[in-house]
Scaffold this motif. Structure first.
Motif, mmCIF file in Angstrom:
data_model
loop_
_atom_site.group_PDB
_atom_site.id
_atom_site.type_symbol
_atom_site.label_atom_id
_atom_site.label_comp_id
_atom_site.label_asym_id
_atom_site.label_seq_id
_atom_site.Cartn_x
_atom_site.Cartn_y
_atom_site.Cartn_z
ATOM 1 N N ALA A 135 0.774 -1.315 -0.012
ATOM 2 C CA ALA A 135 -0.014 0.128 -0.053
ATOM 3 C C ALA A 135 0.879 1.185 0.052
ATOM 4 O O ALA A 135 1.422 1.922 -0.911
ATOM 5 C CB ALA A 135 -0.954 -0.123 1.179
ATOM 6 N N GLY A 192 -5.947 4.583 3.558
ATOM 7 C CA GLY A 192 -4.538 3.908 3.300
ATOM 8 C C GLY A 192 -5.012 2.581 2.733
ATOM 9 O O GLY A 192 -4.194 1.807 2.418
ATOM 10 N N TYR A 193 -6.206 2.469 2.243
ATOM 11 C CA TYR A 193 -6.547 1.059 1.464
ATOM 12 C C TYR A 193 -6.345 1.021 -0.011
ATOM 13 O O TYR A 193 -6.393 2.116 -0.484
ATOM 14 C CB TYR A 193 -8.003 0.637 1.864
ATOM 15 N N GLY A 199 -9.820 -5.145 0.341
ATOM 16 C CA GLY A 199 -10.102 -4.856 1.655
ATOM 17 C C GLY A 199 -8.848 -5.224 2.598
ATOM 18 O O GLY A 199 -7.482 -4.904 1.965
ATOM 19 N N ASP A 200 -8.951 -5.615 4.032
ATOM 20 C CA ASP A 200 -7.733 -5.677 4.852
ATOM 21 C C ASP A 200 -7.616 -7.329 4.673
ATOM 22 O O ASP A 200 -8.127 -7.938 4.966
ATOM 23 C CB ASP A 200 -8.260 -5.590 6.234
HETATM 24 N N1 URA Z 1 -3.365 -3.370 3.825
HETATM 25 C C1 URA Z 1 -4.405 -4.213 3.403
HETATM 26 O O1 URA Z 1 -4.665 -5.270 4.020
HETATM 27 N N2 URA Z 1 -5.221 -3.607 2.628
HETATM 28 C C2 URA Z 1 -5.002 -2.601 2.010
HETATM 29 O O2 URA Z 1 -5.961 -2.136 1.016
HETATM 30 C C3 URA Z 1 -4.011 -1.571 2.481
HETATM 31 C C4 URA Z 1 -3.014 -2.216 3.211
#
Ligand code: URA
Length: 209
Positions: A135, A192-193, A199-200
Motif C-alpha cells: 500500500a 490507506g486502503y 480490503g484488509d
Molecule cells: N493493507 C491491507 O490489508 N489492505 C489494503 O488495502 C492496504 C493495506
C-alpha cells in the motif's frame, strides 16, 4: 532502479478476482491466497540456476538437471504475509522461513520491529519477502531494512496487489529489490486502503474484524 513485474497468468488473474470479491469467505480467501502465492513462486523461480546430475532410470543412465544449491528463504511480514507461506512451501519445501513483525508507532506513525526471527545463514540465501498488499510501502520498506541490517543481500518482494504509491516508495528506498505482483491497482484511498484492492488482507485471511 528495481524492476517491477506483474504476473498476468490467467490462473493468477482468475483466482485474484475471487479474492477481491467481498462475498468470498475466510476459508476460500485463505486457500486462494496460498494458491496465488504458489503460482507466483513458480514464475519467480523460473530463473533459478540448474546443474547437471546423472541418475539411473529403470532403463538407462540419464543426464538430468537439478537446482544448483541455491538456498531460498521466505520472509512473511506479520500478520498477513503468513497467508502466502504454505502455498510457496508446497513448491519449495526445503525453503527456510523467517518472520518479521512490525507495528506502527502511534506517535511517529513509523513501523517499528517487534519480532524478528531469521534463518542463520541469511546472507547466503535468496530471499522472498512476502506481504499480500503493498500500500504505502512503509512496512515492506522497513521489513527489508530489518533483513538487510542482519546481512541479507539478495532480496525479492512478492505481493498480490500494489498501489503505484507503494511501488514508487519501494523502488526509491530499495532500488536493488525487484517487485513481483499479481496486480497493480489504481491508488490508495484516504484511509490507506488500495483501490479497488481486496480490503484488509489480514482480517480476511484470519476472519478478524
Ligand atoms: N493493507 C491491507 O490489508 N489492505 C489494503 O488495502 C492496504 C493495506
Amino acid at each position: 532502479m528495481g524492476k517491477m513485474y506483474v504476473f498476468d497468468h490467467p490462473l493468477i488473474q482468475h483466482k485474484l478476482t475471487y479474492i477481491r470479491d467481498k462475498g468470498t469467505g475466510t476459508k476460500e480467501f485463505r486457500e486462494l491466497t496460498n494458491e496465488i502465492a504458489g503460482l507466483m513462486a513458480f514464475e519467480i523461480t523460473r530463473e533459478l540456476p540448474l546443474r547437471e546430475v546423472e541418475v539411473e532410470t529403470p532403463v538407462s543412465k540419464a543426464k538430468c538437471k537439478t537446482i544448483s544449491g541455491k538456498k531460498l528463504g521466505i520472509i512473511p511480514i506479520l500478520r498477513a504475509g503468513l497467508g502466502m507461506v504454505d502455498g510457496i512451501l508446497e513448491l519449495i519445501p526445503a525453503a527456510k522461513v523467517g518472520h518479521v513483525g512490525l507495528y506502527r508507532d502511534p506517535d511517529t506513525l513509523k513501523p517499528v520491529e517487534y519480532y524478528v526471527k531469521l534463518p542463520k545463514d541469511i546472507e547466503e540465501r535468496e530471499l522472498i519477502v512476502v506481504d499480500p498488499m503493498l500500500a504505502t510501502g512503509g512496512s515492506a520498506i522497513e521489513a527489508i531494512n530489518v533483513v538487510k541490517k542482519r546481512g541479507a543481500k539478495n532480496i525479492k518482494l512478492m505481493c498480490l496487489v500494489a498501489a503505484p504509491e507503494g511501488v514508487e516508495e519501494m523502488q526509491k528506498a530499495h532500488p536493488d529489490v525487484d517487485i513481483y505482483l499479481a496486480a497493480m491497482d489504481e491508488k490508495l484511498n484516504e484511509k490507506g486502503y488500495i483501490v479497488p484492492g481486496l480490503g484488509d488482507a489480514g482480517d480476511r485471511l484470519f476472519g478478524t474484524k
